[in-house]
Design a protein around this motif. Structure first.
Motif, mmCIF file in Angstrom:
data_model
loop_
_atom_site.group_PDB
_atom_site.id
_atom_site.type_symbol
_atom_site.label_atom_id
_atom_site.label_comp_id
_atom_site.label_asym_id
_atom_site.label_seq_id
_atom_site.Cartn_x
_atom_site.Cartn_y
_atom_site.Cartn_z
ATOM 1 N N PRO A 59 0.840 -1.203 0.000
ATOM 2 C CA PRO A 59 0.000 0.000 0.000
ATOM 3 C C PRO A 59 0.868 1.244 0.000
ATOM 4 C CG PRO A 59 0.119 -0.900 2.211
ATOM 5 C CD PRO A 59 0.833 -1.887 1.317
ATOM 6 N N THR A 60 0.304 2.345 -0.484
ATOM 7 C CA THR A 60 0.987 3.627 -0.379
ATOM 8 C C THR A 60 1.207 3.940 1.103
ATOM 9 O OG1 THR A 60 -0.105 4.396 -2.389
ATOM 10 C CG2 THR A 60 0.835 6.080 -0.950
ATOM 11 N N PRO A 61 2.397 4.414 1.482
ATOM 12 C CA PRO A 61 2.667 4.711 2.897
ATOM 13 C C PRO A 61 1.620 5.638 3.515
ATOM 14 C CG PRO A 61 4.712 4.754 1.661
ATOM 15 C CD PRO A 61 3.608 4.587 0.653
ATOM 16 N N HIS A 224 15.484 3.666 -7.508
ATOM 17 C CA HIS A 224 15.756 3.192 -6.150
ATOM 18 C C HIS A 224 15.688 1.675 -6.007
ATOM 19 C CE1 HIS A 224 16.085 7.139 -4.393
ATOM 20 N NE2 HIS A 224 14.943 7.497 -4.946
ATOM 21 N N LEU A 225 15.354 0.988 -7.081
ATOM 22 C CA LEU A 225 15.229 -0.470 -7.001
ATOM 23 C C LEU A 225 16.420 -1.126 -7.703
ATOM 24 C CD1 LEU A 225 11.387 -0.862 -7.568
ATOM 25 C CD2 LEU A 225 12.663 -0.912 -5.410
ATOM 26 N N TYR A 256 7.214 4.742 -4.394
ATOM 27 C CA TYR A 256 6.330 4.944 -3.240
ATOM 28 C C TYR A 256 5.043 4.119 -3.323
ATOM 29 C CZ TYR A 256 9.511 8.871 -2.769
ATOM 30 O OH TYR A 256 10.649 9.652 -2.670
ATOM 31 N N ALA A 257 5.010 3.112 -4.210
ATOM 32 C CA ALA A 257 3.812 2.276 -4.375
ATOM 33 C C ALA A 257 2.585 3.149 -4.644
ATOM 34 C CB ALA A 257 3.587 1.391 -3.144
ATOM 35 N N MET A 258 2.703 4.023 -5.656
ATOM 36 C CA MET A 258 1.647 4.982 -5.968
ATOM 37 C C MET A 258 1.220 4.885 -7.435
ATOM 38 S SD MET A 258 2.982 8.329 -3.828
ATOM 39 C CE MET A 258 1.557 9.354 -4.236
ATOM 40 N N VAL A 299 7.891 12.777 -2.255
ATOM 41 C CA VAL A 299 9.261 13.105 -2.682
ATOM 42 C C VAL A 299 10.022 13.903 -1.632
ATOM 43 C CG1 VAL A 299 8.610 13.021 -5.115
ATOM 44 C CG2 VAL A 299 8.595 15.220 -3.924
ATOM 45 N N SER A 300 9.295 14.543 -0.706
ATOM 46 C CA SER A 300 9.960 15.320 0.342
ATOM 47 C C SER A 300 10.303 14.464 1.559
ATOM 48 C CB SER A 300 9.069 16.485 0.788
ATOM 49 O OG SER A 300 8.777 17.339 -0.300
ATOM 50 N N GLY A 301 9.698 13.283 1.660
ATOM 51 C CA GLY A 301 9.936 12.421 2.807
ATOM 52 C C GLY A 301 11.186 11.578 2.644
ATOM 53 N N ASP A 302 11.440 10.756 3.650
ATOM 54 C CA ASP A 302 12.625 9.896 3.565
ATOM 55 C C ASP A 302 12.309 8.668 2.706
ATOM 56 O OD1 ASP A 302 11.335 7.915 5.090
ATOM 57 O OD2 ASP A 302 12.106 8.738 6.965
ATOM 58 N N LEU A 303 13.300 7.806 2.553
ATOM 59 C CA LEU A 303 13.157 6.653 1.677
ATOM 60 C C LEU A 303 13.013 5.339 2.451
ATOM 61 C CD1 LEU A 303 15.834 7.724 -0.945
ATOM 62 C CD2 LEU A 303 13.362 7.641 -1.311
ATOM 63 N N SER A 304 12.562 5.434 3.706
ATOM 64 C CA SER A 304 12.459 4.216 4.518
ATOM 65 C C SER A 304 11.457 3.227 3.931
ATOM 66 C CB SER A 304 12.073 4.572 5.957
ATOM 67 O OG SER A 304 10.866 5.320 5.985
ATOM 68 N N ALA A 305 10.361 3.738 3.365
ATOM 69 C CA ALA A 305 9.344 2.844 2.803
ATOM 70 C C ALA A 305 9.902 2.066 1.615
ATOM 71 C CB ALA A 305 8.110 3.638 2.383
#
Length: 415
Positions: A59-61, A224-225, A256-258, A299-305
């Motif tokens: 799911p989207t975070p 990122h993959l 971001y699974a979007m 895009v402004s958040g971190d990349l933990s997801a």
């Protein structure tokens, strides 16, 4: 070389032509068609497992979803906004691009689009004139040649295979170059193969494009993959002198699974971005404001997801490669990026399987769906018959069950 867009039959009155030659020549998206068929069969009660769709099963975070919920309640998002994208999102994309790929751009070089597909079409439409050639390494994602032809260009296919890791060489590119060549397509990590070019390989291709004054369209949607020792390389960051003739396509879908939010973008020279923005202003106007607000959060958040997703994809990658290579007649290279494997099934073609002898990978894919109830996409869709594409962006249990069914079916293959 692919044929250019067919011309209408001059013997038929324009009023009697129901569909234009230009649009009539467009092929249906094979990946979406396979996914739709798999979903329809599941809805009818059949236990179909689908490896067709290229979308994360996560799911989207939550923090992105909550941003969208809040945006729905704000009346300013109920109105038209600039066709090229919310200024705040364009600034955020520029900052994200510098953070993730080391490529410094201004917000005026960004156009926010309805997904990556619109970005690709508008990029080609902005720079191609009728007859301009675009070098397209194959296997290719199904949308590239269609977008080129819709824009009046001519896709020139350069075929690669598993012996080179599905990567094109400068020598192959040079052999395909003509006086009409305008653009070279560069995709790393790749859909459908998962191939990732090394820094040296990317630089060699970039310098070749520079030497001949060519444009580059680079699709960075899977940036990122990447797995193992593989590294993502952004061509305009690697070769700043290439930036004036480079268009970068990206989006939030895979990272971001979007996929369903439909937010992509292109980055390029200001004059090209302005032209593409003018086109979009008449085609669709602005992307949904709620989706754009969600994209700002992404895009402004971190990349933990994405790190969590990548860990799962890496595990599935190794599992599916191992299981497919256990099948006699299948050769499955280990991909270094994205979430696809692209095994050769040439060793199975012509063999008898449950009373049938599939002669093509398309026929084999149909047989697998009918007999094992597993949906895969044949290589014909990507310009290279003799292969199948599997997306491993599905749950671990479904992956093991689906490939297990295929193992059992193909074990019956006889000469």
């Amino acid at each position: 070389m692919s044929a250019s867009t067919p011309q209408p039959d001059s013997s038929v009155r324009p009023a009697d032509r129901r569909v234009s030659a230009r649009i009539g020549a467009i092929a249906e998206s094979a990946t979406l068609a396979v996914d739709a068929k798999a979903k329809a069969l599941k809805a009818a009660g059949r236990p179909v497992i689908g490896f067709g769709a290229g979308e994360p099963d996560f799911p989207t975070p939550d923090y992105i979803v909550e941003t969208a919920v809040e945006a729905c309640r704000d009346p300013k998002n109920h109105r038209y906004t600039p066709a090229g994208g919310l200024p705040e999102l364009k600034e955020a994309i520029a900052a994200k691009t510098l953070r993730d790929s080391g490529y410094r751009v201004d917000a005026s070089q960004v156009l926010v689009t309805n997904g990556g597909k619109q970005a690709i079409y508008e990029a080609f439409a902005a720079i191609l004139d009728p007859g301009d050639e675009v070098i397209v390494p194959a296997p290719y994602w199904t949308t590239y040649p269609e977008s080129i032809q819709l824009a009046g260009g001519v896709p020139v296919e350069v075929v690669t295979d598993e012996t080179t890791g599905y990567k094109v060489s400068v020598e192959q590119l040079e052999a395909a170059r003509t006086e009409n060549t305008k653009v070279v397509l560069f995709v790393s990590p790749s859909n459908p193969t998962g191939a990732v070019y090394t820094r040296a390989e990317a630089e060699a291709i970039g310098r070749w494009a520079l030497e001949h004054g060519l444009w580059v369209l680079t699709d960075e949607i899977y940036e990122h993959l990447v797995y193992g020792d593989a590294e993502f390389t952004s061509l305009p960051a690697l070769l700043p002198e290439l930036a004036d003739k480079t268009i970068v396509v990206n989006g939030v879908a895979k990272t971001y699974a979007m996929t369903g939010w439909r937010v992509g973008w292109l980055i390029g020279p200001k004059d090209v971005v302005k032209a593409a923005t003018n086109l979009q202003s008449h085609a669709t106007s602005n992307v949904s404001n709620v989706a754009q607000r969600a994209a700002i959060a992404a895009v402004s958040g971190d990349l933990s997801a994405v790190h969590e997703m990548r860990t799962a994809f890496d595990r599935r990658r190794r599992t599916i490669v191992r299981m497919l290579n256990e099948i006699d007649g299948v050769v499955c290279p280990e991909p270094e990026g994205a979430f696809y494997v692209y095994p050769s099934v040439k060793g199975l073609l012509g063999k008898e399987i449950r009373g049938k002898r599939p002669q093509t990978s398309a026929e084999l894919a149909t047989l697998i769906l009918d007999e094992a109830e597993v949906a895969v996409v044949p290589g014909e869709a990507f310009g290279t018959p003799g292969y199948l594409r599997f997306s491993y962006a599905l749950g671990d249990a479904d992956l093991a069950e689906g490939v297990g069914r295929i193992q059992k079916l193909l074990a019956e293959a006889r000469d």
